[in-house]
Design an enzyme around this catalytic site. Structure first.
Site, short mmCIF file in Angstrom:
data_model
loop_
_atom_site.label_atom_id
_atom_site.label_comp_id
_atom_site.label_asym_id
_atom_site.label_seq_id
_atom_site.Cartn_x
_atom_site.Cartn_y
_atom_site.Cartn_z
N LYS A 13 0.87 -1.18 0.00
CA LYS A 13 0.00 0.00 0.00
C LYS A 13 0.90 1.23 0.00
O LYS A 13 2.05 1.17 0.44
CB LYS A 13 -0.85 -0.01 1.27
CG LYS A 13 -2.05 0.90 1.24
CD LYS A 13 -3.29 0.18 0.76
CE LYS A 13 -4.48 1.10 0.72
NZ LYS A 13 -5.68 0.45 0.18
N GLY A 60 -20.80 6.48 6.12
CA GLY A 60 -19.97 6.89 4.99
C GLY A 60 -20.66 6.59 3.67
O GLY A 60 -20.70 5.44 3.22
N GLY A 107 -19.89 7.48 0.57
CA GLY A 107 -18.98 7.91 -0.49
C GLY A 107 -19.14 7.00 -1.69
O GLY A 107 -20.24 6.52 -2.00
N VAL A 121 -18.19 3.84 -2.28
CA VAL A 121 -18.70 2.49 -2.00
C VAL A 121 -20.07 2.56 -1.32
O VAL A 121 -21.01 1.87 -1.71
CB VAL A 121 -17.72 1.69 -1.10
CG1 VAL A 121 -18.28 0.31 -0.80
CG2 VAL A 121 -16.35 1.56 -1.75
N TYR A 167 -22.46 4.70 -1.35
CA TYR A 167 -23.58 5.07 -2.21
C TYR A 167 -24.03 3.87 -3.06
O TYR A 167 -25.22 3.58 -3.16
CB TYR A 167 -23.20 6.26 -3.12
CG TYR A 167 -24.36 6.70 -3.99
CD1 TYR A 167 -25.33 7.55 -3.49
CD2 TYR A 167 -24.49 6.21 -5.29
CE1 TYR A 167 -26.42 7.92 -4.28
CE2 TYR A 167 -25.57 6.59 -6.09
CZ TYR A 167 -26.53 7.44 -5.57
OH TYR A 167 -27.60 7.80 -6.35
P1 NAD Z 1 -14.87 7.79 -0.18
O1 NAD Z 1 -13.83 8.77 0.22
O2 NAD Z 1 -15.52 7.92 -1.52
O3 NAD Z 1 -16.05 7.75 0.90
C1 NAD Z 1 -15.87 7.85 2.26
C2 NAD Z 1 -17.08 8.59 2.81
O4 NAD Z 1 -17.00 8.59 4.24
C3 NAD Z 1 -17.15 10.05 2.37
O5 NAD Z 1 -18.44 10.35 1.90
C4 NAD Z 1 -16.78 10.81 3.63
O6 NAD Z 1 -17.42 12.08 3.69
C5 NAD Z 1 -17.31 9.88 4.71
N1 NAD Z 1 -16.67 10.04 6.01
C6 NAD Z 1 -15.37 10.29 6.30
N2 NAD Z 1 -15.19 10.33 7.64
C7 NAD Z 1 -16.39 10.08 8.19
C8 NAD Z 1 -16.86 9.99 9.52
N3 NAD Z 1 -16.03 10.16 10.56
N4 NAD Z 1 -18.16 9.69 9.74
C9 NAD Z 1 -19.00 9.53 8.70
N5 NAD Z 1 -18.63 9.61 7.41
C10 NAD Z 1 -17.34 9.89 7.15
O7 NAD Z 1 -14.19 6.35 -0.01
P2 NAD Z 1 -14.70 4.97 -0.59
O8 NAD Z 1 -13.95 4.66 -1.82
O9 NAD Z 1 -16.19 4.93 -0.60
O10 NAD Z 1 -14.13 3.96 0.53
C11 NAD Z 1 -14.77 3.83 1.78
C12 NAD Z 1 -13.97 2.86 2.64
O11 NAD Z 1 -13.91 1.59 2.00
C13 NAD Z 1 -12.52 3.27 2.90
O12 NAD Z 1 -12.13 2.82 4.17
C14 NAD Z 1 -11.76 2.49 1.83
O13 NAD Z 1 -10.42 2.24 2.22
C15 NAD Z 1 -12.55 1.21 1.81
N6 NAD Z 1 -12.42 0.49 0.54
C16 NAD Z 1 -12.78 1.09 -0.63
C17 NAD Z 1 -12.65 0.38 -1.81
C18 NAD Z 1 -13.08 0.99 -3.14
O14 NAD Z 1 -13.19 0.24 -4.13
N7 NAD Z 1 -13.35 2.29 -3.21
C19 NAD Z 1 -12.14 -0.93 -1.81
C20 NAD Z 1 -11.82 -1.52 -0.60
C21 NAD Z 1 -11.95 -0.79 0.57
#
Ligand code: NAD
Length: 366
Positions: A92, A192, A194, A196, A198
């Site tokens: 990472k 959250g 975001g 994922v 959504y």
């Molecule tokens: P993202 O940044 O698009 O979404 C994260 C969301 O969480 C945002 O809307 C943000 O405003 C919100 N947030 C941040 N801090 C917060 C809090 N304290 N309380 C409530 N909401 C909060 O990220 P993502 O891509 O949706 O990923 C979300 C999680 O899943 C992360 O931990 C990421 O490492 C993990 N993940 C993502 C993927 C992927 O394909 N995107 C794959 C594996 C793991």
């Protein structure tokens, strides 16, 4: 900005002690004054293949926090690749700083050169704070990058595949807990909304679940309400809701002694990486409370499966089909943990470590 007083690395433990404890192979510190790049690449284990893991761009409070995060995340990638049956190792990268202020073409291209210096031992992809277009800049300097836009032959944003895997893992946990995997009528809280989160609530809404959401971004909450009737709750209240399933989809370490005490759900199944603040202590605490925890590195592997499929020429159908295996792996792990009277994180890590051990033995024979 990094607080100078916070600069001691990992408090009393030296960096090599920490690498020894978590069994990391290599850590690369990258700095470039001209572009403002400050990055760390952590390669945890390359027995199964090159270390693949996204680049997180985040305004860490201290260098210690940044180092801890990259070490934890890279180790998680080793287990994620192993348990998903992929021929990939775990690694990472993190870039320190506010992505809204310091992102630039030069910064990503410089970072791409550092990645290239590792000669393929590390393959990067997007993560929190980075996008597919950032990956395009990196790809101008190295071929060791995935998560490129679809028009460039990549798989695009992996989040829909990750969300699909989380949804299937959640259904498997429901089957294990309630006897059938329907989420119709289940009450589910998602932290959250975001990329994922959504996509996940879209799938949950289609299946007829009642959805609660929280986010620090008001616009995301409004959209979740308009599109899927999701009910907003504040950040703290999300933990104490009387619901069936809690899905952490924001940041890590969200399952700790304080929050687990408040939980009233029967299942925790979400996308966030490193959800347990302390794997053993908090994995056991959830078990004691009779809460079924689906290990994060297993349930959120859809994104990794998606970017991995880019390595051999991207095919969306294959990526989604491979992600469906998560359902069966979750069922296996949950019943293994139950049979062995251990917590689910421990059961999952044992399986992941065992595969690495077996392949290492296989590679050492003629
Ligand atoms: P993202 O940044 O698009 O979404 C994260 C969301 O969480 C945002 O809307 C943000 O405003 C919100 N947030 C941040 N801090 C917060 C809090 N304290 N309380 C409530 N909401 C909060 O990220 P993502 O891509 O949706 O990923 C979300 C999680 O899943 C992360 O931990 C990421 O490492 C993990 N993940 C993502 C993927 C992927 O394909 N995107 C794959 C594996 C793991």
């Amino acid at each position: 900005m990094i607080d100078v007083k916070e600069k001691t690395i990992l408090n009393d433990a030296g960096i090599f002690d920490t690498m020894t404890e978590f069994e990391h192979e290599q850590i690369m510190f990258c700095s470039d004054n001209a572009s403002g790049l400050k990055a760390i690449i952590a390669i945890h284990n390359t027995v199964l293949g090159p270390g693949l893991g996204g680049t997180r761009f985040y305004n860490y409070k201290s260098e210690n926090d940044a180092i801890k995060d990259v070490l934890r995340l890279s180790r998680g990638m080793t287990y994620k690749a192993s348990i998903s049956g992929l021929n990939l190792g775990g690694a990472k990268a993190i870039i320190i700083g506010d992505p809204n202020r310091i992102k630039s073409e030069a910064l990503f291209r410089r970072f791409g050169r550092f990645i290239d210096n590792l000669g393929g031992k590390y393959i990067t992809a997007e993560d929190v704070g980075t996008t597919t277009s950032d990956m395009e800049y990196i790809s101008m300097e190295t071929q060791h990058v995935v998560g490129l836009p679809e028009i460039k032959g990549g798989g695009g944003d992996p989040s829909p595949v990750t969300a699909y895997g989380v949804y299937l893992g959640m259904k498997a946990a429901a089957k294990h807990t309630y006897g059938n995997d329907s989420l119709n009528g289940k009450t589910i809280a998602v932290q959250g909304i975001g990329k994922v989160g959504y996509n996940l609530i879209e799938l949950l809404h289609k299946e007829g679940a009642k959805i609660y959401v929280t986010d620090i971004n008001e616009d995301n909450l409004k959209k979740a309400n308009t599109d899927f009737n999701a009910i907003s709750v504040n950040n703290e209240d999300i933990f104490s809701l009387d619901i069936d399933i809690f899905a952490p989809c924001a940041m890590g370490a969200v399952l700790n002694s304080n929050t687990i005490n408040k939980l009233k759900c029967s299942i925790v199944a979400g996308a966030a990486n490193n959800q347990l603040e302390n794997e053993d202590e908090h994995g056991s605490m959830l078990k004691t409370k009779d809460i079924v925890y689906v290990p994060d590195f297993l349930i959120n592997a859809g994104g990794l499966i998606n970017v991995y499929s880019e390595v051999n020429g991207y095919n969306k159908k294959i990526a989604f089909a491979q992600t469906e295996k998560i359902y069966y792996t979750v069922l296996d792990i949950l019943s293994k943990a139950e049979k062995e009277n251990t917590h689910t994180q421990k059961a999952a890590i044992a399986i992941a470590e065992n595969r690495i051990k077996q392949i290492m033995q296989l590679k050492s024979t003629i």
